[in-house]
Design a protein around this motif. Sequence first.
Motif, mmCIF file in Angstrom:
data_model
loop_
_atom_site.group_PDB
_atom_site.id
_atom_site.type_symbol
_atom_site.label_atom_id
_atom_site.label_comp_id
_atom_site.label_asym_id
_atom_site.label_seq_id
_atom_site.Cartn_x
_atom_site.Cartn_y
_atom_site.Cartn_z
ATOM 1 N N PRO A 150 0.068 -8.948 -4.711
ATOM 2 C CA PRO A 150 1.235 -9.370 -3.806
ATOM 3 C C PRO A 150 2.315 -9.692 -4.826
ATOM 4 O O PRO A 150 2.189 -9.833 -5.968
ATOM 5 C CB PRO A 150 0.734 -10.854 -3.591
ATOM 6 N N PHE A 151 3.585 -9.582 -4.290
ATOM 7 C CA PHE A 151 4.865 -9.879 -4.984
ATOM 8 C C PHE A 151 4.986 -11.457 -5.140
ATOM 9 O O PHE A 151 5.458 -11.910 -6.220
ATOM 10 C CB PHE A 151 6.087 -9.352 -4.133
ATOM 11 N N ASP A 152 4.616 -12.107 -4.047
ATOM 12 C CA ASP A 152 4.578 -13.417 -4.122
ATOM 13 C C ASP A 152 3.201 -14.274 -4.783
ATOM 14 O O ASP A 152 2.178 -14.159 -4.057
ATOM 15 C CB ASP A 152 4.704 -13.912 -2.433
ATOM 16 N N GLU A 153 3.348 -14.967 -5.708
ATOM 17 C CA GLU A 153 1.989 -15.567 -6.298
ATOM 18 C C GLU A 153 1.541 -16.582 -5.390
ATOM 19 O O GLU A 153 0.334 -16.686 -5.402
ATOM 20 C CB GLU A 153 2.614 -16.235 -7.493
ATOM 21 N N SER A 154 2.101 -16.942 -4.252
ATOM 22 C CA SER A 154 1.637 -18.011 -3.390
ATOM 23 C C SER A 154 0.427 -17.249 -2.726
ATOM 24 O O SER A 154 -0.661 -18.065 -2.014
ATOM 25 C CB SER A 154 2.517 -18.522 -2.462
ATOM 26 N N GLU A 155 0.445 -15.849 -2.553
ATOM 27 C CA GLU A 155 -0.626 -15.413 -1.789
ATOM 28 C C GLU A 155 -1.983 -14.734 -2.735
ATOM 29 O O GLU A 155 -2.996 -14.568 -2.170
ATOM 30 C CB GLU A 155 -0.124 -13.794 -1.373
ATOM 31 N N ASN A 156 -1.940 -15.225 -3.880
ATOM 32 C CA ASN A 156 -2.913 -14.997 -4.931
ATOM 33 C C ASN A 156 -4.251 -15.631 -4.513
ATOM 34 O O ASN A 156 -5.196 -15.020 -4.540
ATOM 35 C CB ASN A 156 -2.679 -15.241 -6.347
ATOM 36 N N ALA A 157 -4.163 -16.756 -3.876
ATOM 37 C CA ALA A 157 -5.381 -17.626 -3.487
ATOM 38 C C ALA A 157 -6.051 -16.818 -2.630
ATOM 39 O O ALA A 157 -7.261 -16.992 -2.719
ATOM 40 C CB ALA A 157 -4.818 -18.969 -2.994
ATOM 41 N N THR A 158 -5.670 -16.114 -1.632
ATOM 42 C CA THR A 158 -6.327 -15.538 -0.496
ATOM 43 C C THR A 158 -6.612 -14.106 -0.820
ATOM 44 O O THR A 158 -7.226 -13.248 -0.125
ATOM 45 C CB THR A 158 -5.590 -15.419 0.905
ATOM 46 N N PHE A 159 -5.671 -13.474 -1.927
ATOM 47 C CA PHE A 159 -6.042 -11.875 -2.101
ATOM 48 C C PHE A 159 -7.306 -11.712 -2.588
ATOM 49 O O PHE A 159 -7.629 -10.523 -2.263
ATOM 50 C CB PHE A 159 -5.062 -11.701 -3.216
ATOM 51 N N VAL A 160 -7.833 -12.472 -3.388
ATOM 52 C CA VAL A 160 -9.322 -12.062 -3.990
ATOM 53 C C VAL A 160 -10.069 -11.820 -2.880
ATOM 54 O O VAL A 160 -10.969 -10.804 -2.646
ATOM 55 C CB VAL A 160 -9.971 -13.045 -4.841
ATOM 56 N N GLY A 161 -10.172 -12.800 -1.761
ATOM 57 C CA GLY A 161 -10.909 -12.590 -0.600
ATOM 58 C C GLY A 161 -10.713 -11.202 0.240
ATOM 59 O O GLY A 161 -11.625 -10.755 0.742
ATOM 60 N N ARG A 162 -9.274 -11.126 0.421
ATOM 61 C CA ARG A 162 -9.083 -9.931 1.042
ATOM 62 C C ARG A 162 -9.442 -8.653 0.407
ATOM 63 O O ARG A 162 -10.074 -7.901 0.981
ATOM 64 C CB ARG A 162 -7.476 -10.036 1.611
ATOM 65 N N VAL A 163 -9.372 -8.572 -0.797
ATOM 66 C CA VAL A 163 -9.728 -7.496 -1.507
ATOM 67 C C VAL A 163 -11.359 -7.297 -1.483
ATOM 68 O O VAL A 163 -11.849 -6.056 -1.328
ATOM 69 C CB VAL A 163 -9.473 -7.526 -3.042
ATOM 70 N N LYS A 164 -11.971 -8.321 -1.523
ATOM 71 C CA LYS A 164 -13.557 -8.250 -1.464
ATOM 72 C C LYS A 164 -14.020 -7.762 0.092
ATOM 73 O O LYS A 164 -14.958 -6.784 0.016
ATOM 74 C CB LYS A 164 -14.186 -9.692 -1.546
ATOM 75 N N ASP A 165 -13.210 -8.176 1.170
ATOM 76 C CA ASP A 165 -13.552 -7.687 2.437
ATOM 77 C C ASP A 165 -13.350 -6.133 2.467
ATOM 78 O O ASP A 165 -13.975 -5.418 3.086
ATOM 79 C CB ASP A 165 -12.759 -8.373 3.497
ATOM 80 N N TYR A 166 -11.964 -5.764 1.944
ATOM 81 C CA TYR A 166 -11.708 -4.475 2.061
ATOM 82 C C TYR A 166 -12.588 -3.476 1.128
ATOM 83 O O TYR A 166 -13.079 -2.432 1.752
ATOM 84 C CB TYR A 166 -10.364 -4.580 1.523
ATOM 85 N N LEU A 167 -12.901 -3.838 -0.165
ATOM 86 C CA LEU A 167 -13.901 -3.250 -0.683
ATOM 87 C C LEU A 167 -15.259 -2.989 -0.282
ATOM 88 O O LEU A 167 -16.005 -2.020 -0.242
ATOM 89 C CB LEU A 167 -14.020 -3.411 -2.088
ATOM 90 N N LEU A 168 -15.820 -4.086 0.527
ATOM 91 C CA LEU A 168 -17.101 -3.998 1.081
ATOM 92 C C LEU A 168 -16.938 -2.936 2.175
ATOM 93 O O LEU A 168 -17.942 -2.136 2.431
ATOM 94 C CB LEU A 168 -17.636 -5.373 1.735
ATOM 95 N N LYS A 169 -15.861 -2.914 3.022
ATOM 96 C CA LYS A 169 -15.712 -2.208 4.019
ATOM 97 C C LYS A 169 -15.593 -0.728 3.334
ATOM 98 O O LYS A 169 -16.210 0.325 4.165
ATOM 99 C CB LYS A 169 -14.415 -2.520 5.060
ATOM 100 N N SER A 170 -14.799 -0.399 2.319
ATOM 101 C CA SER A 170 -14.653 0.994 1.979
ATOM 102 C C SER A 170 -15.851 1.501 1.210
ATOM 103 O O SER A 170 -16.112 2.818 1.614
ATOM 104 C CB SER A 170 -13.508 0.813 0.615
ATOM 105 N N VAL A 171 -16.714 0.922 0.579
ATOM 106 C CA VAL A 171 -17.941 1.414 0.219
ATOM 107 C C VAL A 171 -19.084 1.575 1.254
ATOM 108 O O VAL A 171 -19.938 2.718 1.137
ATOM 109 C CB VAL A 171 -18.649 0.296 -1.057
ATOM 110 N N ARG A 172 -18.983 0.974 2.390
ATOM 111 C CA ARG A 172 -19.931 1.263 3.246
ATOM 112 C C ARG A 172 -19.136 2.452 4.128
ATOM 113 O O ARG A 172 -20.208 3.203 4.661
ATOM 114 C CB ARG A 172 -19.881 0.152 4.572
ATOM 115 N N GLU A 173 -18.074 2.586 4.361
ATOM 116 C CA GLU A 173 -17.409 3.798 4.943
ATOM 117 C C GLU A 173 -17.815 5.110 4.097
ATOM 118 O O GLU A 173 -18.071 6.099 4.517
ATOM 119 C CB GLU A 173 -16.043 3.566 4.946
ATOM 120 N N ALA A 174 -17.786 4.827 2.718
ATOM 121 C CA ALA A 174 -17.854 6.014 1.719
ATOM 122 C C ALA A 174 -19.236 6.711 2.109
ATOM 123 O O ALA A 174 -19.582 7.953 1.838
ATOM 124 C CB ALA A 174 -17.585 5.679 0.341
ATOM 125 N N LYS A 175 -20.337 5.675 2.277
ATOM 126 C CA LYS A 175 -21.793 5.951 2.629
ATOM 127 C C LYS A 175 -22.391 6.849 1.315
ATOM 128 O O LYS A 175 -23.324 7.624 1.545
ATOM 129 C CB LYS A 175 -21.903 7.067 3.882
#
Length: 930
Positions: free
Chosen positions: A663-688
């Motif tokens: 994020p550009f905005d540091e106020s978003e950092n608190a939720t960013f880690v959770g968002r990245v984890k959700d995304y990466l879980l989806k990505s590795v499952r999609e990669a198969k």
Amino acid sequence: MRIPRATYRIQFHSEFNFDAAKHIITYLANLGISDIYASPIFKARKGSTHGYDIVDPTQINPELGTPEQFEVLISEIQNHYLGWVQDIVPNHMAYDSENTWLMDILENGTDSEASDYFDIDWEHPYEDFKGRVLTPMLGNFYGQCLENGEIQLNYDGSGLSVNYYSLRLPVKIESYARFITQNLGQLARALGGRRHPDFVKLLGILYLVKNAPAEPKGKERYDEIAFVKGLLWELYTQNPEVKEFIDNNIKLFNGEKGNPDSFNLLSSLLNEQFYRLSFWKVGAEEINYRRFFTVNELISVKVQEVKVFHKTHSLISQLVEEGKITGLRIDHIDGLYDPTQYLTRLRQKVGDVYITVEKILELQEKLPEIWQIQGTSGYEFLNYVNGIFCHRESEKQFNDLYIKFTGIETPYEQLFFEKKQLIVEKNLAGDVDNLAQILKRIASQTWLGIDFTMNGLKRTLAELLALFPVYRTYVNGDGLSEDDRSYIKEVIEETRGRIPLLLNELNFIEKLLLLEWEESLTPEQRDLRLHFVMRLQQLTGPLMAKGIEDTLFYVYNRLLSLNEVGGHPGRFGITTTEFHTFNQKQSIAWPHKMNATATHDTKRGEDARARLNVLSEIPEEWENQVKTWSEINRFQKANVRGRAVPAANDEYFFYQTLVGAYPFDESENATFVGRVKDYLLKSVREAKLHTAWLRPDTAYEEGFLEFVEKVLEPSESNQFMQEFLPFQKRVASYSIFNSLSQTLLKYTTPGVPDTYQGTELWDLSMVDPDNRRPVDYQQRISFLNDIKEKAQADVLKLIDELFSSKEDGRIKLFLTYRVLQARKENLAVFQKGDYLPLDVSGKFKDHIVAFARSNGNKMSIAIAPRFLTSLVQPGEYPLGKQVWDDTYLQLPSAAPSAWKDAVTAQMIQADGTLQIGEALKHFPVALLIG
């Protein structure tokens, strides 16, 4: 026909409903939007966040508001002279208890009035669901769910039902006999004898159920069902003994956990139904209904049936006729049995309204010209405009880095085939099997094919499907186009070299696909052959989508900005010549198609792609950073079964994701880690590769997510973040210029520009559902009001202010507003104008993309810079002659000499040539009107 000037995509759901949309209409009108472009608004599964899981296309979704609230929104839109482009879903509906048509089928089988509404193979060769519909909704094997007491029989005013968590399925009326006869003698004794009036009524119900005509049809069957259910409910609510009898039977049928034999009654009842409950994974290998892609919960509609077409389109056509809907976007056109026939019927039904289709085109593929539409929803534009910001000269360095870091040397073309082959063998195995069954029936009708085995036919089909070069062809009863013929010939030739032992089968399939059939065929035999061709065409699209977009794009991670829907990451960018050629062709063939840079389906936000493209300009620095980060983080990796997690390819994906989405905005950092984890879980499952939706490896997944948490830990001692942030901020600062150029190009090239909700500010989102997060419209309204006021007072002063706070996104909103106003004021230029690529000369000619639009005595020129890391230092702006030196544009011979920049409102003089330093004196892009 109303052609939108500019659309704005809105994702409706319960948290952003009609009332919420009403409050942003004035803002959208002020921004310069002419039409809202709405996600599906028809009744969807409860809690749907996207609207594509429709349960009733003949009703407005009550979760979005009342009919009155819908009318208020329509009035607000029309008061601002806006139109409404509606996304519709003709291909599928939700496999859900709220889908009353489907529930009718599951209760009444082929006697249902809706029996031909869905794409179901009632005569499937597999005996365990012949005459029944597979229901692959269980979270575990059927037997385990049964013995765990997760499948339960229930009774209420609507009758008997089978319940599995939120799934509620009806029980066919014939099965009431099995239920009522259980312990009937005990009820007689409780009532004081078999002559009790209520017992006699119950016997009457039993008689009706047992002795009804073998196949009651239509109204007769529905009347009987209503009578039986009504009488039984009356007995249940009015007689305590009957109520106790039914309640006890429910308890008896539901068995006792720990006693497997106690579930025999329920299992026997389930075996009688017009559906077969099964583990959800069964649907990948055995299935007798057509799904949307590989999603069991979405069952395809037989919209090719005339009555189904009219039934499912009754509300949308009414809204069009009433002038409330002024345009349509057709979801997943390639999923339809006969897209050409569908579009012809649709045009006849809705008349002269704006229509686009969701269609993925390969680079040199053309949209069928006979389609009566305005074009596609814009994925091809997205990938062309993105491609010109990828620095092609860096390809070898990126190849070398990718191979060194990940160890992956397999060429993209081979991976392309392998991943489609994987989907054929795993996720779509049941669909391929169904196709092979049809082919086997055809082959057995001729001596040329009677010896073909199922195994040989399936192997041949699997190879051909995996090699298919486009999403689909459009062969139908009217024949095939030359383009379709060439695609079929191409795939047959490539397949021929791979399966030399199956050439007879392949030759047989070739003749079928090319409609080269024997003259002696009966009408039924001809119909079956055409049906095979149509079915194969329906399968190639889902296979391409699942094999490439939803698998390969998470495996081949050379440069993630190129891994986009409709994209071609095997090509490292495109040339400006290709970009101009594309636009020239579009201006002639499809001048009113949509231009998108972000949609609800894109893999990452438009500005995240713009950031990642900066990496293509600095390959050496990128390589050094990746090596440094990997060295720092190697001690953060978990050990899972003797290997480090994450694997190098996933780690490389992770680093690019961070650069693109941080994020550009540091106020978003608190939720960013959770968002990245959700995304990466989806990505590795999609990669198969190391885990998958069908076979999750929780140890790998947990190891990867722990790695992410450690790497992104917000502490001063985090060495990775100390190394990462300066580099990320530098890339982000350059990417702003890419984003502004991309924005200008979208709003000025041939077509209707679409803005995905909220992306008028920075869009650093990841794949859905991340890109459906709430949009702060109050902030955007405030920003726009401020921009309008200050621009009127002193636009150059405003630009200086926007530069000083560019991280907040106002600079992008400013550009969007200014260009949309210019588009509004010069609409004929942008909707009808010729497209003229402009020659750029001078020292930095390769850093400029420029073209003119010309209509009558008006002309516009768009100037968009790129590849700025080599032109300006971090913190500097690509403005003025000191940056652009002698770089200039060669203007068309008919070009005027006086120009006004629609962005900065400054006047510019030119005499045959135009100095870039003069045009870009105050702002990084320019839109000149003359």
